[in-house]
Design a protein around this motif. Sequence first.
Motif, short mmCIF file in Angstrom:
data_model
loop_
_atom_site.label_atom_id
_atom_site.label_comp_id
_atom_site.label_asym_id
_atom_site.label_seq_id
_atom_site.Cartn_x
_atom_site.Cartn_y
_atom_site.Cartn_z
N UNK A 26 170.39 111.28 21.18
CA UNK A 26 170.83 112.12 22.55
C UNK A 26 169.47 113.01 22.72
N UNK A 27 169.00 113.67 21.70
CA UNK A 27 167.96 114.71 21.76
C UNK A 27 166.58 113.72 22.31
N UNK A 30 166.91 112.76 26.08
CA UNK A 30 166.38 113.82 26.76
C UNK A 30 165.15 113.92 26.89
N UNK A 146 177.13 112.04 32.73
CA UNK A 146 175.77 112.64 32.52
C UNK A 146 175.65 114.11 33.09
N UNK A 147 176.44 114.36 34.33
CA UNK A 147 176.63 115.84 34.61
C UNK A 147 177.36 116.65 33.81
N UNK A 148 178.27 116.34 33.30
CA UNK A 148 179.41 116.99 32.50
C UNK A 148 178.46 117.45 31.35
N UNK A 149 177.85 116.57 30.51
CA UNK A 149 177.11 116.76 29.34
C UNK A 149 175.91 117.73 29.62
N UNK A 150 175.12 117.59 30.66
CA UNK A 150 174.15 118.33 31.24
C UNK A 150 174.55 119.93 31.48
N UNK A 152 177.08 121.07 30.18
CA UNK A 152 177.61 121.90 28.70
C UNK A 152 176.15 122.32 28.29
N UNK A 153 175.24 121.61 28.40
CA UNK A 153 173.99 121.89 27.89
C UNK A 153 173.24 123.25 28.02
N UNK A 154 173.71 123.62 29.21
CA UNK A 154 172.78 125.01 29.82
C UNK A 154 173.43 126.10 29.30
N UNK A 155 172.46 127.01 29.32
CA UNK A 155 173.04 128.45 28.88
C UNK A 155 173.75 128.90 30.04
N UNK A 158 172.19 130.07 33.30
CA UNK A 158 171.84 128.82 33.93
C UNK A 158 172.88 127.99 34.74
N UNK A 162 173.20 127.11 38.54
CA UNK A 162 173.29 125.83 38.77
C UNK A 162 174.52 125.72 39.62
#
Lengths: 170, 170
Positions: A26-27, A30, A146-150, A152-155, A158, A162
């Motif tokens: 995953x890393x 990205x 895709x959008x769910x994971x992104x 969840x990855x934000x601070x 942010x 967003x």
Amino acid sequence: MSQHGRLRGPGGEALLFLTDEQLKKGIEAMFFAYRGFTADPDRILENYAYGRAHHRALHFIHRSPGTTVNNLLSILGVTKQSLNRVLRTLIEDGLVESRVGRRDKRERHLHLTPKGVALEKDLSEAQRNRMRAAFRSAGPEAVSGFRQVLEAMMDAEMRRQYNSLKDAGS
Amino acid sequence: MSQHGRLRGPGGEALLFLTDEQLKKGIEAMFFAYRGFTADPDRILENYAYGRAHHRALHFIHRSPGTTVNNLLSILGVTKQSLNRVLRTLIEDGLVESRVGRRDKRERHLHLTPKGVALEKDLSEAQRNRMRAAFRSAGPEAVSGFRQVLEAMMDAEMRRQYNSLKDAGS
DNA sequence: ATTTTATGTCAGCCTTGTTGACTTTCCAAG
DNA sequence: CTTGGAAAGTCAACAAGGCTGACATAAAAT
């Protein structure tokens, strides 16, 4: 075969087996995808005296016309000195217009000029084309994931910004 | 409600309605998520004289021990001068070991020292923790979609390199 | 023997980030 | 009305990390 084992936890919630290898992929996804993400606009920008920072400013001014410098600052997460350098050249070159606020004359409200709109369109079209192709090839369910994971990855901060950008897709 | 309408094209393939707004949200999701993606390692790196470039080198050397400079170069997509600057400090500081190749003595094979392994672990654990939390909160289907879209977003050459990294999750 | 490849290094430049100090403008509270 | 503080802009200096070009060395390949 699913890449993820599933279990029920004590509270009945879904658990995932996430190996370090899966997380690493995953890393790395990205890392490589972000390169692709910026590649097309970067190529266009080579023909100008502009860089990625200018692209980001154009994008968010186009997205939220009339936004203030302070607002842009918090969206972009850079210092005002950094942003100012970029903004100054865009204003000098006639891509961005800075209008003194009516209510609060300290504020500068930023707008794209027709010239700015044109460059922004060029850049964002290149980027959207890639995004569109990726979305098409992956399919609707993948896009949603895709959008769910992104997201969840934000601070948290942010994510707030967003979500506050309008979303005609909902 | 699904964000994506579906239709059948002339050939029967699935079509997506992708508005520019939906694509923009995808673009902005990448932008904000990438900030989160790099935030934790960046915070750790502030305590050292290292930056993101050092992290990337450590990551891929750890991932492919014994990799050559040339190979690393093509993975990272930078010039040898850029990479060399980073590599030199890592070697001087005893985080990376450069071994002359046995078969081809022109090549240098790169390995992490125990000290290098320790820092890489620190950095990657912080990054994996965020990735794990995002994967958990989004769920297995979302994770699969996430990787599908990212993979489709890569340039062909990056996708080749991405896929050539071992994946214990398949 | 010559050419090509892999690597390293020096010098210099650019973009884009940073901090610190200072000014101007202007709203708002005392 | 005066003053404090917020918003914005500017100047200077610096650093990380990209880049190019030029050059050196060793070893492999032809």
